[in-house]
Write a protein that holds these residues in place. Sequence first.
Motif, PDB file in Angstrom:
ATOM      1  N   ASP A 182       0.827  -1.210   0.000  1.00  0.00           N
ATOM      2  CA  ASP A 182       0.000   0.000   0.000  1.00  0.00           C
ATOM      3  C   ASP A 182       0.861   1.260   0.000  1.00  0.00           C
ATOM      4  N   GLY A 183       0.481   2.198  -0.799  1.00  0.00           N
ATOM      5  CA  GLY A 183       1.073   3.529  -0.756  1.00  0.00           C
ATOM      6  C   GLY A 183       2.471   3.659  -1.330  1.00  0.00           C
ATOM      7  N   ILE A 184       3.037   2.575  -1.838  1.00  0.00           N
ATOM      8  CA  ILE A 184       4.416   2.647  -2.346  1.00  0.00           C
ATOM      9  C   ILE A 184       4.414   2.921  -3.850  1.00  0.00           C
ATOM     10  N   VAL A 185       5.255   3.865  -4.229  1.00  0.00           N
ATOM     11  CA  VAL A 185       5.407   4.169  -5.649  1.00  0.00           C
ATOM     12  C   VAL A 185       6.750   3.648  -6.121  1.00  0.00           C
ATOM     13  N   VAL A 186       6.747   2.756  -7.064  1.00  0.00           N
ATOM     14  CA  VAL A 186       8.004   2.242  -7.621  1.00  0.00           C
ATOM     15  C   VAL A 186       8.372   3.150  -8.781  1.00  0.00           C
ATOM     16  N   GLU A 187       9.446   3.917  -8.595  1.00  0.00           N
ATOM     17  CA  GLU A 187       9.764   4.945  -9.584  1.00  0.00           C
ATOM     18  C   GLU A 187      10.273   4.366 -10.900  1.00  0.00           C
ATOM     19  N   ARG A 188      11.235   3.449 -10.779  1.00  0.00           N
ATOM     20  CA  ARG A 188      11.827   2.955 -12.031  1.00  0.00           C
ATOM     21  C   ARG A 188      10.946   1.881 -12.639  1.00  0.00           C
ATOM     22  N   PRO A 189      10.777   1.926 -13.936  1.00  0.00           N
ATOM     23  CA  PRO A 189      10.037   0.852 -14.588  1.00  0.00           C
ATOM     24  C   PRO A 189      10.750  -0.475 -14.361  1.00  0.00           C
ATOM     25  N   ILE A 190       9.976  -1.524 -14.222  1.00  0.00           N
ATOM     26  CA  ILE A 190      10.558  -2.851 -14.061  1.00  0.00           C
ATOM     27  C   ILE A 190      10.471  -3.559 -15.393  1.00  0.00           C
ATOM     28  N   GLY A 216      -0.814  -2.728  -4.024  1.00  0.00           N
ATOM     29  CA  GLY A 216      -1.601  -2.328  -2.864  1.00  0.00           C
ATOM     30  C   GLY A 216      -2.301  -1.008  -3.107  1.00  0.00           C
ATOM     31  N   GLU A 217      -3.070  -0.595  -2.120  1.00  0.00           N
ATOM     32  CA  GLU A 217      -3.842   0.629  -2.251  1.00  0.00           C
ATOM     33  C   GLU A 217      -2.921   1.818  -2.522  1.00  0.00           C
ATOM     34  N   GLY A 218      -3.218   2.566  -3.543  1.00  0.00           N
ATOM     35  CA  GLY A 218      -2.430   3.745  -3.870  1.00  0.00           C
ATOM     36  C   GLY A 218      -1.042   3.450  -4.406  1.00  0.00           C
ATOM     37  N   ALA A 219      -0.713   2.197  -4.622  1.00  0.00           N
ATOM     38  CA  ALA A 219       0.622   1.856  -5.133  1.00  0.00           C
ATOM     39  C   ALA A 219       0.711   2.183  -6.619  1.00  0.00           C
ATOM     40  N   LYS A 220       1.960   2.280  -7.077  1.00  0.00           N
ATOM     41  CA  LYS A 220       2.156   2.660  -8.462  1.00  0.00           C
ATOM     42  C   LYS A 220       3.377   1.950  -9.037  1.00  0.00           C
ATOM     43  N   ALA A 221       3.263   1.414 -10.243  1.00  0.00           N
ATOM     44  CA  ALA A 221       4.405   0.740 -10.868  1.00  0.00           C
ATOM     45  C   ALA A 221       4.224   0.645 -12.372  1.00  0.00           C
ATOM     46  N   SER A 222       5.356   0.443 -13.048  1.00  0.00           N
ATOM     47  CA  SER A 222       5.328   0.196 -14.491  1.00  0.00           C
ATOM     48  C   SER A 222       6.088  -1.087 -14.770  1.00  0.00           C
ATOM     49  N   VAL A 223       5.498  -1.941 -15.596  1.00  0.00           N
ATOM     50  CA  VAL A 223       6.154  -3.204 -15.924  1.00  0.00           C
ATOM     51  C   VAL A 223       6.219  -3.335 -17.440  1.00  0.00           C
ATOM     52  N   LEU A 224       7.398  -3.688 -17.899  1.00  0.00           N
ATOM     53  CA  LEU A 224       7.567  -3.919 -19.331  1.00  0.00           C
ATOM     54  C   LEU A 224       8.124  -5.320 -19.520  1.00  0.00           C
ATOM     55  N   ILE A 225       7.439  -6.113 -20.299  1.00  0.00           N
ATOM     56  CA  ILE A 225       7.945  -7.461 -20.589  1.00  0.00           C
ATOM     57  C   ILE A 225       8.371  -7.514 -22.045  1.00  0.00           C
ATOM     58  N   CYS A 226       9.608  -7.922 -22.261  1.00  0.00           N
ATOM     59  CA  CYS A 226      10.106  -8.049 -23.624  1.00  0.00           C
ATOM     60  C   CYS A 226      10.294  -9.532 -23.928  1.00  0.00           C
ATOM     61  N   ASP A 227       9.558 -10.025 -24.881  1.00  0.00           N
ATOM     62  CA  ASP A 227       9.638 -11.441 -25.224  1.00  0.00           C
ATOM     63  C   ASP A 227      10.570 -11.655 -26.408  1.00  0.00           C
ATOM     64  N   HIS A 228      11.561 -12.503 -26.190  1.00  0.00           N
ATOM     65  CA  HIS A 228      12.495 -12.810 -27.271  1.00  0.00           C
ATOM     66  C   HIS A 228      12.603 -14.315 -27.409  1.00  0.00           C
TER      67      HIS A 228
END
Lengths: 461, 496, 252
Positions: free
Chosen positions: A174-182, A205-217
Amino acid sequence: MSSHQQYIDLFNSQRALIDEHAAPVLNAQREAAAEVLQRVGLSRPKDYTHVDPEALLAADYSLNLSRYAVPTDHSDLFTCAVPELSTSVHYLVNEQLVSHSRESDDGVFSGSLREFALRYPEIAARYYNRLAMHDEAPYDVRTQGTNVTAHRPLGEAALNALLCQDGFVLYVPDGIVVERPIQLISLLRAVEDFMACQRILIILGEGAKASVLICDHASQLRDCALLSLQVAEIFCAPYSSLDFYELEEHHSDCRRLSSVYVEQQEGSNVSVGQYALTAGHTRNRVFIDLCGHDADTHLYGLCIADQNQEVDNITYIRHRAPKCHSDELFKYVLDDEARGSFVGRILVQEGADKTDAHQTDRNLILTPQCHIVARPELEIYADDVKCSHGASTGQLDPAALFYMRTRGIPEAEARLLLMFAFMGDVIDGIRIDPLKDRLKHLVEKRFRGELTQCRTCAIKK
Amino acid sequence: MNNGPSSEDVLKDLTSSEYKYGFTTDIETDIIPKGLNEDVVRLISAKKQEPDWMLQFRLDAYRYWRQQPVPQWGHVKVDPIDYDNISFYAAPRKKATVGDVDPEIIKTFDKLGIPLHERDMLLGKTSGAELSAVETSSTMAVDAIVDSASQKTTYRDKLAELGIIFCSFGEAVREYPDLVRKYLGKVVPVRDNYYSALNSAVFSDGSFVYIPKGVRCPMELASYFRINSSGTGQFERTLIIADEEAYVSYLEGCTAPMRDENQLHAAVVEIYVHERAEVKYSTVQNWYPGDKLGKGGVYNLVTKRALCAGDFSKVSWTQVETGSAITWKYPSCVLRGDNSQGEFYSVAVTNNYQEADTGTKMIHIGRNTRSRIISKGISAGHSQNSYRGMVKVLPGADGVRNYTQCDSLLLSKTCGAHTFPIMDIQNPTAIIEHEATTSKINEDQLFYCQQRGIKEEDAVSLIVGGYAKEVVQKLPMEFAVEAQKLLSLSIENSVG
Amino acid sequence: MSLLEIHNLHASAAGKEILRGIDLTINPGEVHAVMGPNGAGKSTLSAILTGNPQYEVTQGEILYKGRNLLEMKPEERAWEGLFLSFQYPVEIPGVSMVNFMRTAVNAQREYRGLPALTATEFLRMMREKRAVVQLDNKLANRSVNEGFSGGEKKRNEIFQMAMLEPTLSILDETDSGLDVDALRIVSEGVNRLKSAERSSIVITHYQKLLEYVQPQFVHIVYRGRIVKSGGPELGDRIFAEGFDWVKQEFEG
């Protein structure tokens, strides 16, 4: 014998081995998965789609049930084409995470599903397989059998649950912002026919923030078929925000059966992108459930296919709560003998008032051997809504083409610029700026036939 | 809102007249025992004094039908149909020869606003104001069909002078066997689907139209279908052939008495269009929709298809669907001739517990073929209303254009409005566009009307009328007036 | 040698004959005005000269710099210095002006055996030429003609002309829909590009543009043919009296 039977037999004979190398949370789901798979079987390409999971899974793929380490050398691993992103990178080779799981001081876990499920069995058990296999409550019995198998659990998801031993987890409290994209770089690599069953689990979690990029090779050292059977389950608690993008750069011998399930609670905001830059046989399904009011979702997809490639996108957005918003945009460019399908349904449940849902599908086909099918669908059981869809198939604008040529732009180049422009708004939907730029570049290279995996293709007529 | 008592009375009057065609006529009817088997098929054929090839056609269809599963697709809930509890042939008895019609039937059709005497006539003889608007109406020839048998076809002689054949299907089989044999089942094959096979086995009557080369039919041709008897189904068959450069506008209207049971109507309409010919086919479908709780009503399960066989041929379907408990129909166009055109204009209104699953198929085979689809769905009460359509472009069909617009209007919180199109394209020169919207009635428009003193109910009726106008105005004027009234009646009491 | 020679040109569009025998010769440095009532075939002539695939030449020949123009692709004609300012410039969503123009300029340079311009060189060139027609910088960053006003589109045409420095430019009703200021800007742009080697064909209905660009020759096209040619005085007479006298003369 149906294709699925061989997997059930395999499971029955190898169960101890499978369980030994996996976490109990995963093992606890296998019985049920076998039962579902037995009951529903694998999908067939009815409803005007092209890729045939039943047929693709009939082959005798090898599996890595004993979890032998895949010999890898990180340096040879990646020339993944999305650098400069300053991401936190994880590497998945076949379905094994070869990089180390990370756990930050503020409780963010990113890494192996196996490790996560061993370390936090209660959390894992609460989420694992909840969306993928148990969606059996259609809102209206009349809709059963009218369309895609959206109302039934999918055989492919059940098969994944039956055999899956590892995958990737992102857990953000909850409440955690992940700054760097994963960034998860997922590589298929084998010297014989091989199938990878990986599971992606994302919990915000509530108010959490994230970016995820999956690269398929994929990298084949010999002539063999590689199949990726992937299931992603994504849980977005109230007011969380997630970007989830998948970039597929496979090649013609690859098969990809992917299912993404998203559950959004109130006020959450999700952007999902499915970018099939180079595919062999790809069937992407995306299910998004808007369960809480004021949830917002954006779904984008592009497909560039040539040679004998086929790409199906099957999407299903359910508005189950009031005042949610959804926006969907898919674009296809098909060349040579490529085949594509877009099946997109928006369902608005009774009581989901003030729904605002829009869907667009635009296609370009370049040769008489291509085949495109579009099935945009609206199914609405509430009255105070604004919903629309639009689908079109056509060619490059001949007036624009001529205008460019009178300015001295060679016809081939003019076509390329127009095709690239055609994809512009799909790419503009990406919320990670460096990725946006990178994808623009990749799309252009793809149209020029310059992507490493596909030197031979040439969508640039 | 301050409505005067008088206007409330008017409203009550209107609502109590919900389904004004719900009466039955007491006529002696020749009705065969219920149930369906080969003997029944033979009996129907014998009653109609058919040649052997016709009997074989029926038997073939029956044997195929019996093996087929009931189709399960479609966004409708059809209760299992007990074919053993339906009589497959019912015909008014007093009919000795053609033209000698039971006075009761004449009265019935008068009550329906369809005079069976040859004079200038109007449909929708219900409101003086509207009558005057269309008084200049043209002549119309009518084929009146009660249950299984055609009663009378007007203006036959006048049409015959031009070489136009307009008669009941039964007569056509007897008098023009070569024509019937040449075209029957060519557009809708016996084995096309479950209901077309059923119809092919047991169809009892219907209309037959042949327009010879180069003839423009000078009047509207109309068939009027009436289910009267209880425990029967209606299985009519219509075959329209437009020879080269011919033109005809054909209308169809339907009503049935109010009954608690579900009555089955499984028709087949085939249209064969030769080079440069044009056929307009208009339907105002007002079968009994069932009562407010969804009891009773007609199951309207029909197959309608046109083949644009010749170059530059054209077919236009227009339908206003307000009746039936269940509607399951997809008037389609097979565009085989180069430069041929297909059009589909539809308004489907569902209220209470009605379910409509309707739309079209446009199959583009020829080069430069065009199609246009305009569909307006209006859902109220607890009804379900779906557009289902297909646009298919085959590999050889260069230069195809299609435009589709599907709009759905929701008038209640408990109804459903759905859109299920398929675009299947195998030619790179096609330009295919599909747009669909779903929304509730525009509140600004509603408020604007109310501010001007228009009652909510009337305002909704006005707005819905405007919404459907694009389709309704495609109908011949006589039908347009009737259709507009039907729309208002169908959505009555649906607000709030 | 003449720059352009048109002999007995017949052309049709969608099966309908529009040009019925055009003859016209243009030498380096000349400015020719082409006038005529609506539907006479003026725009068809410009479409044929630039190679619009929707039009078909049924008879006749066109020599440009001594070469058979009709055998050349539209882009090759552009590389050889033929430029059309479109009557209705085409909107190309998603393709930026910068990208569009750079591709065009570098294709021309490649054809002429010149190295491609670097980004810096190109942007400097854009800046200079933009000033010629006072085109706003922000327009250059938008998609080609998308959302441009009528006047902006026409100025954008002249800007492209300045960038490509054509040998023969055709202005197809470039003045229509322009206000007085915009017309002045466009005309000045055109005049700045005038030289002893460069020629222009100006298709117009209005006197104002001709006052600015001062053609030496005026041609009247009617029913697919040039029915009258003359000096500037012919233009003056048209503006004073209209086309009726020409029609009568031609038909009588």
